[in-house]
Write a protein that holds these residues in place. Structure first.
Motif, PDB file in Angstrom:
ATOM      1  N   SER A 136     -15.901 -24.317  23.718  1.00  0.00           N
ATOM      2  CA  SER A 136     -14.660 -24.671  23.171  1.00  0.00           C
ATOM      3  C   SER A 136     -14.555 -24.198  21.504  1.00  0.00           C
ATOM      4  CB  SER A 136     -14.170 -25.996  22.781  1.00  0.00           C
ATOM      5  OG  SER A 136     -15.889 -26.350  21.912  1.00  0.00           O
ATOM      6  N   VAL A 137     -13.568 -23.412  21.179  1.00  0.00           N
ATOM      7  CA  VAL A 137     -13.409 -22.061  20.134  1.00  0.00           C
ATOM      8  C   VAL A 137     -12.164 -22.752  20.017  1.00  0.00           C
ATOM      9  CG1 VAL A 137     -13.882 -19.854  19.459  1.00  0.00           C
ATOM     10  CG2 VAL A 137     -14.631 -20.215  21.657  1.00  0.00           C
ATOM     11  N   PHE A 138     -12.318 -22.245  18.615  1.00  0.00           N
ATOM     12  CA  PHE A 138     -11.849 -22.799  17.502  1.00  0.00           C
ATOM     13  C   PHE A 138     -10.618 -21.855  16.857  1.00  0.00           C
ATOM     14  CE2 PHE A 138      -8.283 -24.542  14.608  1.00  0.00           C
ATOM     15  CZ  PHE A 138      -7.632 -25.285  15.458  1.00  0.00           C
ATOM     16  N   ILE A 139      -9.722 -21.129  16.836  1.00  0.00           N
ATOM     17  CA  ILE A 139      -9.788 -19.811  15.794  1.00  0.00           C
ATOM     18  C   ILE A 139      -8.621 -20.272  14.462  1.00  0.00           C
ATOM     19  CG2 ILE A 139      -8.576 -17.566  15.813  1.00  0.00           C
ATOM     20  CD1 ILE A 139     -10.263 -17.975  18.202  1.00  0.00           C
ATOM     21  N   LEU A 140      -9.296 -20.171  13.032  1.00  0.00           N
ATOM     22  CA  LEU A 140      -8.674 -20.301  12.085  1.00  0.00           C
ATOM     23  C   LEU A 140      -7.578 -19.194  11.659  1.00  0.00           C
ATOM     24  CD1 LEU A 140     -11.205 -22.689  10.348  1.00  0.00           C
ATOM     25  CD2 LEU A 140      -8.508 -23.215  10.930  1.00  0.00           C
ATOM     26  N   PRO A 141      -6.891 -19.231  11.152  1.00  0.00           N
ATOM     27  CA  PRO A 141      -6.021 -17.934  10.189  1.00  0.00           C
ATOM     28  C   PRO A 141      -7.218 -18.444   8.740  1.00  0.00           C
ATOM     29  CG  PRO A 141      -4.806 -20.140   9.158  1.00  0.00           C
ATOM     30  CD  PRO A 141      -6.258 -20.507  10.696  1.00  0.00           C
ATOM     31  N   PRO A 142      -6.767 -17.215   7.915  1.00  0.00           N
ATOM     32  CA  PRO A 142      -8.051 -16.474   6.340  1.00  0.00           C
ATOM     33  C   PRO A 142      -7.052 -16.937   5.415  1.00  0.00           C
ATOM     34  CG  PRO A 142      -6.601 -15.053   7.218  1.00  0.00           C
ATOM     35  CD  PRO A 142      -6.432 -15.941   8.784  1.00  0.00           C
ATOM     36  N   SER A 143      -6.810 -18.035   5.395  1.00  0.00           N
ATOM     37  CA  SER A 143      -5.182 -18.386   4.917  1.00  0.00           C
ATOM     38  C   SER A 143      -3.763 -19.170   5.365  1.00  0.00           C
ATOM     39  CB  SER A 143      -5.044 -17.485   3.535  1.00  0.00           C
ATOM     40  OG  SER A 143      -3.905 -16.374   4.000  1.00  0.00           O
ATOM     41  N   ILE A 144      -3.441 -20.089   5.040  1.00  0.00           N
ATOM     42  CA  ILE A 144      -1.803 -20.135   5.401  1.00  0.00           C
ATOM     43  C   ILE A 144      -0.606 -19.233   4.637  1.00  0.00           C
ATOM     44  CG2 ILE A 144      -0.623 -22.515   5.124  1.00  0.00           C
ATOM     45  CD1 ILE A 144      -3.094 -23.055   6.637  1.00  0.00           C
ATOM     46  N   ALA A 145      -0.849 -18.694   3.752  1.00  0.00           N
ATOM     47  CA  ALA A 145       0.109 -18.212   3.255  1.00  0.00           C
ATOM     48  C   ALA A 145       0.049 -16.452   4.757  1.00  0.00           C
ATOM     49  CB  ALA A 145      -0.831 -17.353   2.200  1.00  0.00           C
ATOM     50  N   GLU A 146      -1.431 -16.403   5.073  1.00  0.00           N
ATOM     51  CA  GLU A 146      -1.307 -15.060   5.717  1.00  0.00           C
ATOM     52  C   GLU A 146      -1.000 -15.876   7.587  1.00  0.00           C
ATOM     53  OE1 GLU A 146      -2.286 -12.162   7.934  1.00  0.00           O
ATOM     54  OE2 GLU A 146      -1.588 -12.463   5.978  1.00  0.00           O
TER      55      GLU A 146
END
Length: 229
Positions: A136-146
């Protein structure tokens, strides 16, 4: 020029059969999960996408077993009761789920199955009978604004829909620690390369190579002179 003696030629490495894995990708909407999933399918044609089952009616151009496995409510419930679904959920009055049988068939042939699911679907698959084969792999954004910038940049959703997706993203991100790997998608190309590295390594795990014990026993017989001419 004469050929080199056969005993000095480089032997081709042994390719051992392996059991397929179940690759789960999850992320908040806009973090890049679907784009990464498409890239993976282009990178490895043997990687199959899990075709979902649903109780909704087929739309024009949709084929049974290609776009979805279409079932009535009674048939879908029967599959769930028989353990035929790895995960399922109700969405706006219709059921959706991942059938178990096609995944097991792919695993037996050494092919991997990709699941583009949310944390709830991922949790169900990890807790299923096939859970030990999950990566399992979870992908996070670099920031909430992005993350918000990407959602608005699509130009597909109304401000109200975007606000709803942003509100939901906080709950989705809170489940990051349930995953085997977590990638911050600050650069799509770099993230894709890291994701490929994860898959390549997981495919070589000892417990995914059922023929490895027999192979090593053969090596030991060579030590003992049983495998030599």
């Amino acid at each position: 020029m004469t050929d080199m003696p056969s005993d000095t030629q480089t032997e081709k490495p042994a390719v051992l059969p392996r059991r397929g894995l179940l690759l789960i990708l999850s992320s908040p909407s806009g973090a890049g999960k679907s784009t990464l999933a498409r890239r993976l399918m282009d990178w490895d044609p043997d990687l199959r996408f899990s075709v979902s089952a649903t109780t909704r009616a087929p739309r024009p151009g949709e084929a049974h077993g290609v776009h979805y496995w279409f079932h009535d409510h009674a048939g879908f419930r029967a599959l769930v009761e028989q353990g035929g679904m790895l995960e399922h959920a109700e969405v706006f009055g219709n059921f959706y789920g991942s059938p178990r049988a096609p995944v097991e068939a792919a695993m037996a042939e050494g092919r991997d199955t990709l699941f583009d699911v949310d944390w709830q679907g991922g949790q169900q698959i990890r807790n299923s009978a096939l859970g030990r084969d999950v990566v399992s792999v979870f992908i996070l954004p670099p920031s909430i604004a992005e993350l918000e910038r990407r959602l608005r940049g699509r130009g597909q959703d109304s401000p109200e829909v975007i606000a709803g997706r942003m509100a939901k993203s906080r709950d989705e991100i809170s489940h990051w620690a349930e995953y085997d790997y977590v990638l911050v998608n600050d650069d799509l190309d770099a993230t894709f390369e890291r994701l490929k590295g994860i898959i390549a390594a997981e495919r070589q795990r000892r417990d995914r190579q059922p023929g490895l014990s027999d192979f090593v026993r053969g090596l030991n017989r060579e030590f003992e002179g049983e495998g030599t001419a």
